[in-house]
Each structure stands twice: as C-alpha cells, then as structure tokens.
Scaffold this motif. Structure first.
Motif, PDB file in Angstrom:
ATOM      1  N   CYS A  92     126.359  -5.581 103.515  1.00 16.61           N
ATOM      2  CA  CYS A  92     125.305  -6.583 103.508  1.00 16.61           C
ATOM      3  C   CYS A  92     124.379  -6.371 102.320  1.00 16.61           C
ATOM      4  CB  CYS A  92     124.521  -6.483 104.821  1.00 16.61           C
ATOM      5  SG  CYS A  92     123.098  -7.528 104.891  1.00 16.61           S
ATOM      6  N   LEU A  93     124.238  -7.381 101.500  1.00 14.67           N
ATOM      7  CA  LEU A  93     123.308  -7.387 100.383  1.00 14.67           C
ATOM      8  C   LEU A  93     122.029  -8.041 100.886  1.00 14.67           C
ATOM      9  CD1 LEU A  93     122.730  -7.047  97.353  1.00 14.67           C
ATOM     10  CD2 LEU A  93     124.010  -9.155  96.967  1.00 14.67           C
ATOM     11  N   ARG A  94     120.896  -7.332 100.771  1.00 18.60           N
ATOM     12  CA  ARG A  94     119.647  -7.823 101.351  1.00 18.60           C
ATOM     13  C   ARG A  94     118.613  -8.121 100.275  1.00 18.60           C
ATOM     14  NH1 ARG A  94     121.091  -3.441 105.231  1.00 18.60           N
ATOM     15  NH2 ARG A  94     120.157  -2.033 103.728  1.00 18.60           N
ATOM     16  N   PHE A  95     117.926  -9.245 100.452  1.00 15.51           N
ATOM     17  CA  PHE A  95     116.834  -9.653  99.571  1.00 15.51           C
ATOM     18  C   PHE A  95     115.591  -9.830 100.425  1.00 15.51           C
ATOM     19  CE2 PHE A  95     120.813 -11.292  97.822  1.00 15.51           C
ATOM     20  CZ  PHE A  95     120.782 -10.780  96.526  1.00 15.51           C
ATOM     21  N   ARG A  96     114.525  -9.143 100.076  1.00 19.09           N
ATOM     22  CA  ARG A  96     113.290  -9.196 100.871  1.00 19.09           C
ATOM     23  C   ARG A  96     112.590 -10.539 100.806  1.00 19.09           C
ATOM     24  NH1 ARG A  96     111.253  -5.337 103.970  1.00 19.09           N
ATOM     25  NH2 ARG A  96     111.897  -3.247 103.496  1.00 19.09           N
ATOM     26  N   ARG A  97     112.615 -11.173  99.646  1.00 15.94           N
ATOM     27  CA  ARG A  97     111.930 -12.455  99.483  1.00 15.94           C
ATOM     28  C   ARG A  97     112.879 -13.470  98.874  1.00 15.94           C
ATOM     29  NH1 ARG A  97     109.191  -8.643  97.368  1.00 15.94           N
ATOM     30  NH2 ARG A  97     109.263  -9.384  95.227  1.00 15.94           N
ATOM     31  N   ALA A  98     112.637 -14.721  99.175  1.00 18.42           N
ATOM     32  CA  ALA A  98     113.486 -15.800  98.674  1.00 18.42           C
ATOM     33  C   ALA A  98     113.569 -15.776  97.146  1.00 18.42           C
ATOM     34  CB  ALA A  98     112.977 -17.143  99.174  1.00 18.42           C
ATOM     35  N   GLY A  99     112.470 -15.454  96.491  1.00 19.69           N
ATOM     36  CA  GLY A  99     112.437 -15.449  95.038  1.00 19.69           C
ATOM     37  C   GLY A  99     113.220 -14.333  94.378  1.00 19.69           C
ATOM     38  N   THR A 100     113.672 -13.368  95.160  1.00 19.17           N
ATOM     39  CA  THR A 100     114.430 -12.249  94.590  1.00 19.17           C
ATOM     40  C   THR A 100     115.941 -12.404  94.749  1.00 19.17           C
ATOM     41  OG1 THR A 100     114.321 -10.922  96.621  1.00 19.17           O
ATOM     42  CG2 THR A 100     112.513 -10.654  95.026  1.00 19.17           C
ATOM     43  N   VAL A 101     116.384 -13.485  95.358  1.00 14.35           N
ATOM     44  CA  VAL A 101     117.826 -13.690  95.542  1.00 14.35           C
ATOM     45  C   VAL A 101     118.475 -13.881  94.171  1.00 14.35           C
ATOM     46  CG1 VAL A 101     119.597 -15.187  96.521  1.00 14.35           C
ATOM     47  CG2 VAL A 101     117.542 -14.658  97.848  1.00 14.35           C
ATOM     48  N   ASP A 102     119.453 -13.053  93.876  1.00  9.59           N
ATOM     49  CA  ASP A 102     120.152 -13.071  92.590  1.00  9.59           C
ATOM     50  C   ASP A 102     121.334 -14.047  92.687  1.00  9.59           C
ATOM     51  OD1 ASP A 102     121.597 -12.555  90.273  1.00  9.59           O
ATOM     52  OD2 ASP A 102     121.290 -10.380  90.380  1.00  9.59           O
ATOM     53  N   LEU A 103     121.064 -15.308  92.386  1.00 11.17           N
ATOM     54  CA  LEU A 103     122.089 -16.344  92.526  1.00 11.17           C
ATOM     55  C   LEU A 103     123.244 -16.148  91.539  1.00 11.17           C
ATOM     56  CD1 LEU A 103     119.785 -19.419  93.153  1.00 11.17           C
ATOM     57  CD2 LEU A 103     121.266 -18.283  94.822  1.00 11.17           C
ATOM     58  N   ALA A 104     122.966 -15.592  90.364  1.00 12.85           N
ATOM     59  CA  ALA A 104     124.040 -15.337  89.402  1.00 12.85           C
ATOM     60  C   ALA A 104     125.009 -14.289  89.943  1.00 12.85           C
ATOM     61  CB  ALA A 104     123.454 -14.893  88.062  1.00 12.85           C
ATOM     62  N   LEU A 105     124.483 -13.249  90.571  1.00  9.59           N
ATOM     63  CA  LEU A 105     125.336 -12.232  91.186  1.00  9.59           C
ATOM     64  C   LEU A 105     126.134 -12.833  92.339  1.00  9.59           C
ATOM     65  CD1 LEU A 105     126.367  -9.355  91.625  1.00  9.59           C
ATOM     66  CD2 LEU A 105     124.266  -8.888  92.921  1.00  9.59           C
ATOM     67  N   LEU A 106     125.487 -13.631  93.168  1.00 11.28           N
ATOM     68  CA  LEU A 106     126.203 -14.260  94.283  1.00 11.28           C
ATOM     69  C   LEU A 106     127.310 -15.169  93.764  1.00 11.28           C
ATOM     70  CD1 LEU A 106     123.376 -15.103  96.854  1.00 11.28           C
ATOM     71  CD2 LEU A 106     124.677 -12.980  96.530  1.00 11.28           C
ATOM     72  N   ARG A 107     127.032 -15.918  92.700  1.00  8.21           N
ATOM     73  CA  ARG A 107     128.061 -16.783  92.109  1.00  8.21           C
ATOM     74  C   ARG A 107     129.263 -15.944  91.675  1.00  8.21           C
ATOM     75  NH1 ARG A 107     129.209 -21.570  89.931  1.00  8.21           N
ATOM     76  NH2 ARG A 107     127.175 -22.506  90.326  1.00  8.21           N
ATOM     77  N   ALA A 108     129.016 -14.843  90.993  1.00  8.01           N
ATOM     78  CA  ALA A 108     130.115 -13.983  90.524  1.00  8.01           C
ATOM     79  C   ALA A 108     130.924 -13.431  91.697  1.00  8.01           C
ATOM     80  CB  ALA A 108     129.556 -12.846  89.671  1.00  8.01           C
ATOM     81  N   ILE A 109     130.237 -13.012  92.747  1.00  8.06           N
ATOM     82  CA  ILE A 109     130.930 -12.496  93.937  1.00  8.06           C
ATOM     83  C   ILE A 109     131.760 -13.596  94.586  1.00  8.06           C
ATOM     84  CG2 ILE A 109     130.574 -11.643  96.295  1.00  8.06           C
ATOM     85  CD1 ILE A 109     128.117 -10.100  95.134  1.00  8.06           C
ATOM     86  N   LEU A 110     131.204 -14.777  94.688  1.00  4.43           N
ATOM     87  CA  LEU A 110     131.930 -15.893  95.293  1.00  4.43           C
ATOM     88  C   LEU A 110     133.145 -16.280  94.456  1.00  4.43           C
ATOM     89  CD1 LEU A 110     128.896 -18.030  96.474  1.00  4.43           C
ATOM     90  CD2 LEU A 110     130.523 -16.797  97.933  1.00  4.43           C
ATOM     91  N   GLU A 111     132.998 -16.266  93.142  1.00  6.10           N
ATOM     92  CA  GLU A 111     134.135 -16.598  92.272  1.00  6.10           C
ATOM     93  C   GLU A 111     135.249 -15.566  92.429  1.00  6.10           C
ATOM     94  OE1 GLU A 111     132.158 -16.977  88.489  1.00  6.10           O
ATOM     95  OE2 GLU A 111     131.715 -19.108  88.844  1.00  6.10           O
ATOM     96  N   ALA A 112     134.890 -14.298  92.539  1.00  8.10           N
ATOM     97  CA  ALA A 112     135.889 -13.249  92.755  1.00  8.10           C
ATOM     98  C   ALA A 112     136.545 -13.391  94.123  1.00  8.10           C
ATOM     99  CB  ALA A 112     135.241 -11.871  92.613  1.00  8.10           C
ATOM    100  N   THR A 113     135.756 -13.787  95.114  1.00  9.13           N
ATOM    101  CA  THR A 113     136.300 -14.005  96.457  1.00  9.13           C
ATOM    102  C   THR A 113     137.339 -15.116  96.435  1.00  9.13           C
ATOM    103  OG1 THR A 113     134.207 -13.326  97.459  1.00  9.13           O
ATOM    104  CG2 THR A 113     135.698 -14.632  98.839  1.00  9.13           C
ATOM    105  N   ALA A 114     136.999 -16.208  95.778  1.00  8.00           N
ATOM    106  CA  ALA A 114     137.910 -17.358  95.730  1.00  8.00           C
ATOM    107  C   ALA A 114     139.170 -17.061  94.919  1.00  8.00           C
ATOM    108  CB  ALA A 114     137.183 -18.568  95.152  1.00  8.00           C
TER     109      ALA A 114
END
Length: 121
Positions: A92-114
């Motif tokens: 589990c990757l956790r972000f304390r606040r909405a503004g700290t969510v690393d969308l670029a990292l999530l995109r990369a993880i999702l692309e690797a998943t797909a």
C-alpha cells in the motif's frame, strides 16, 4: 472514512469529502484510461481493477491517508527506487494529503501493470 458500503465507484466517489474527491477522481480516471482492459469493481469497500478475476490495483480514502494498493510484488520490486521516498506499507502506497498524491508515479505503475501480467500477492 469508514469502509464504504457503496456498490459502484461513482457512488464511492460521491461519498468522499470535498478535499479528497478531485484527486480520487483523477486516480480513477488514470485507472480507467490505462487499465482499459481491466474490470472496475468495488471490493472490500474500495474501487479495484481486476484482470482475469484477480484484483491488481485498488485505491481508497482512509481516515489518515489516501491509499493506492499494488497487489503485485513484481511491481513493488520494479518501482522500489521510486517508492523508497514514499510512505509504503507491504502493498500500500499512502499519501497523507490529497496534494501529495504523486500522479506521475501512479501513471507509471499503472502503465507497467497494463503492459504485463504478474504474480498477485
């Protein structure tokens, strides 16, 4: 937020606090864009994305965090350097606040998943 009883992701998102709804919607949009061949569902009170009946990605709004679940150990290993600077549990990757969510990292993880299949933990 206690475990949601929502039966759809739309319903889940509508229940979220105003400060979290936009980023959670962005996470969902990324999942739907990149994991287009996956099935979106609600399991364990959170949105999940499954392929061949196995959940590989999920996200949730919890009391202290916005959580992004990587249910494949190969992805955690592949992204170990990028994840090192983040609050990371077993899967589990956790972000304390909405503004700290690393969308670029999530995109990369999702692309690797797909891009390839892996072993579900």
């Amino acid at each position: 937020m206690p475990r949601s009883a929502a039966s759809t992701v739309d319903e889940y998102l509508s229940e979220l606090p105003d400060d979290r709804r936009p980023v959670m919607t962005e996470i969902r949009d990324l999942c739907r864009e990149i994991l287009a061949d996956f099935r979106e569902d609600m399991q364990y009170g959170m949105p999940v994305y499954e392929r061949d009946g196995a959940a590989e990605i999920a996200f949730a709004s919890q009391k202290q965090y916005i959580s992004f679940y990587l249910m494949r150990s190969d992805l955690r290993e592949t992204f170990s350097e990028q994840l090192a600077g983040h609050d990371m549990g077993k899967g589990c990757l956790r972000f304390r606040r909405a503004g700290t969510v690393d969308l670029a990292l999530l995109r990369a993880i999702l692309e690797a998943t797909a891009a390839q299949r892996g072993t579900i933990c």
